[in-house]
Design an enzyme around this catalytic site. Structure first.
Site, mmCIF file in Angstrom:
data_model
loop_
_atom_site.group_PDB
_atom_site.id
_atom_site.type_symbol
_atom_site.label_atom_id
_atom_site.label_comp_id
_atom_site.label_asym_id
_atom_site.label_seq_id
_atom_site.Cartn_x
_atom_site.Cartn_y
_atom_site.Cartn_z
ATOM 1 N N ASP A 63 0.855 -1.199 0.000
ATOM 2 C CA ASP A 63 0.000 0.000 0.000
ATOM 3 C C ASP A 63 0.883 1.238 0.000
ATOM 4 O OD1 ASP A 63 -2.149 -1.656 0.305
ATOM 5 O OD2 ASP A 63 -1.899 -1.732 2.488
ATOM 6 N N ASP A 69 -0.952 9.089 11.537
ATOM 7 C CA ASP A 69 -2.098 9.587 12.302
ATOM 8 C C ASP A 69 -3.374 9.512 11.462
ATOM 9 O OD1 ASP A 69 -0.636 12.922 12.292
ATOM 10 O OD2 ASP A 69 -1.148 11.560 10.669
ATOM 11 N N GLU A 92 -9.473 14.861 15.990
ATOM 12 C CA GLU A 92 -8.548 15.953 15.698
ATOM 13 C C GLU A 92 -8.280 16.036 14.204
ATOM 14 O OE1 GLU A 92 -4.344 15.616 16.560
ATOM 15 O OE2 GLU A 92 -4.281 17.732 17.163
ATOM 16 N N GLU A 93 -8.382 14.877 13.525
ATOM 17 C CA GLU A 93 -8.015 14.830 12.113
ATOM 18 C C GLU A 93 -9.128 15.285 11.183
ATOM 19 O OE1 GLU A 93 -4.239 13.852 13.007
ATOM 20 O OE2 GLU A 93 -5.104 14.483 11.089
ATOM 21 N N ASP A 115 -8.225 11.996 19.785
ATOM 22 C CA ASP A 115 -7.009 12.389 19.071
ATOM 23 C C ASP A 115 -6.393 11.051 18.657
ATOM 24 O OD1 ASP A 115 -4.026 14.378 19.878
ATOM 25 O OD2 ASP A 115 -4.596 13.163 18.127
ATOM 26 N N LEU A 117 -3.728 9.992 17.136
ATOM 27 C CA LEU A 117 -2.318 9.715 17.408
ATOM 28 C C LEU A 117 -1.651 10.996 17.908
ATOM 29 C CD1 LEU A 117 -0.926 6.985 17.205
ATOM 30 C CD2 LEU A 117 0.227 7.770 15.159
ATOM 31 N N ASP A 118 -1.757 11.170 19.223
ATOM 32 C CA ASP A 118 -1.192 12.376 19.838
ATOM 33 C C ASP A 118 0.340 12.274 19.847
ATOM 34 O OD1 ASP A 118 -1.241 14.803 21.488
ATOM 35 O OD2 ASP A 118 -0.473 13.472 23.046
ATOM 36 N N GLU A 274 -8.196 16.156 24.125
ATOM 37 C CA GLU A 274 -6.909 15.993 24.835
ATOM 38 C C GLU A 274 -7.100 16.348 26.317
ATOM 39 O OE1 GLU A 274 -4.513 18.557 22.260
ATOM 40 O OE2 GLU A 274 -3.537 16.818 21.356
#
Ligand code: P6P
Length: 333
Positions: A63, A69, A92-93, A115, A117-118, A274
């Protein structure tokens, strides 16, 4: 050999804590656990992929290498969509919330904020990152369309909150308002297993966690408090991944600060996915979470999905001390 309690077993055993619980929250927490295992698998080989990614434009499975994230975001939405327990998501994204179509006519009662992937800027240098999530009961009519007000809920309205830390080991830490428990992923059996029960944050400590590089941009009262931490030879630990920094403080004591600066006049960190979830966890473990303007994080009205807040979170005695410095040195309004 100690009995192994898996996340699923633990969640099921606690289901009786919820009056009228009919298993939806249990299902939701389990879905988040599944998503965490999938994200963990990719995070753990990200270093490899990014090396391969530099040499080739494709990852080992052919891929196109996705930004991690965004990958985590996609997997969380996928897992939460399949169960039919989640009616909507704010991430968040994604600029706006995402309505989740019902599954086999299931009428979902909950919405999830996260979130995915903080701290993901750390992934390429192999520093811990994490997923932070919060679960609310929807306010709009079950069965009807999801509305913005379903997400505009204070931290005190959270039904559950947690985080997954992808570090030297992978931990899932969560609360449903009855204490905080942590589960460590055992890769040999692919299960999160209970490893830390009823976590209590140390009442004080000697770690402080702040981006000292912004010191000159802090308000005077925050500079005085940071000076105090230095005077007391507190140890500065700050790795640019809030979930990892707060996790250390949850276990070893200390205080994490992200004050307002000239660039982030209302703070940088996001209230909804968060500050509130981590604030719920730390308060449930006996700690405190307030803004640098001394408002309790979980009492703040949510008016925007990506609303920012300043934050001071950690051991109660250290947050108390920071509060005293703010009151003493705060410039008159
Ligand atoms: P700075 C990561 O980007 C993050 O949102 C938090 O996880 C972290 O604590 C903070 O930003 C770091 O921000 O301005 O110190 O680089």
């Amino acid at each position: 050999m100690n009995k192994i309690t898996t996340l699923d077993e633990f969640i099921m055993s606690r289901q009786k804590d919820f009056a009228y619980a009919s298993g939806e929250l249990t299902g939701l927490l389990r879905d988040i656990g599944v998503a965490a295992k999938i994200v963990n698998r990719e995070v753990n080989k990200a270093g490899l992929v990014s090396i391969l990614g530099v040499a080739e434009s494709e990852n080992t499975s052919g891929d196109t290498v996705q930004k991690l994230d965004l990958y985590a975001n996609e997997k969380l939405i996928e897992c939460l969509s399949n169960s039919g327990e989640c009616a909507g998501i704010a991430s968040e994204e994604d600029e706006d919330f995402v309505a989740i179509p019902s599954v086999e006519g299931k009428e979902s009662k909950y919405v999830v904020v996260f979130d995915p992937l903080d701290g993901s800027s750390n992934i390429d240098v192999n520093v811990s990152v994490g997923t932070i999530f919060g679960i609310y009961r929807r306010k709009s009519d079950v069965g009807g369309p999801i509305e913005r007000e379903d997400f505009y809920q204070k931290g005190t309205d959270l039904v559950a909150a947690g985080y997954v830390l992808y570090g030297t080991s992978t931990l899932l830490v969560y609360t449903t308002g009855r204490g905080v428990n942590a589960f460590t992923l055992d890769p040999t059996i692919g299960e999160f297993c209970l490893s830390h029960q009823n976590i209590q944050i140390p009442k004080s400590g000697n770690y402080y966690s702040v981006n000292q590089g912004y010191y000159l941009k802090f308000d005077v009262e925050m500079r005085r408090y940071v000076d105090h931490c230095c005077d007391l030879n507190y140890r500065l630990r700050y790795i640019g991944s809030m979930v990892a920094d707060v996790h250390r403080i949850l276990f070893q004591g200390g205080i994490f600060l992200y004050p307002n600066t000239r660039k982030y006049q209302h703070g940088k960190l996001r209230l909804l996915y968060e500050c509130n979830p981590l604030g719920f966890i730390v308060e449930q473990a006996g700690g405190r979470a307030i803004t640098c303007q001394l408002e309790r994080i979980m009492d703040i009205e949510v008016k925007d999905l990506h609303q920012r807040a300043t934050i001071a979170i950690g051991s109660p005695e250290m947050v108390d001390e920071m509060e005293a410095f703010v009151k003493k040195y705060q410039a008159p309004a």
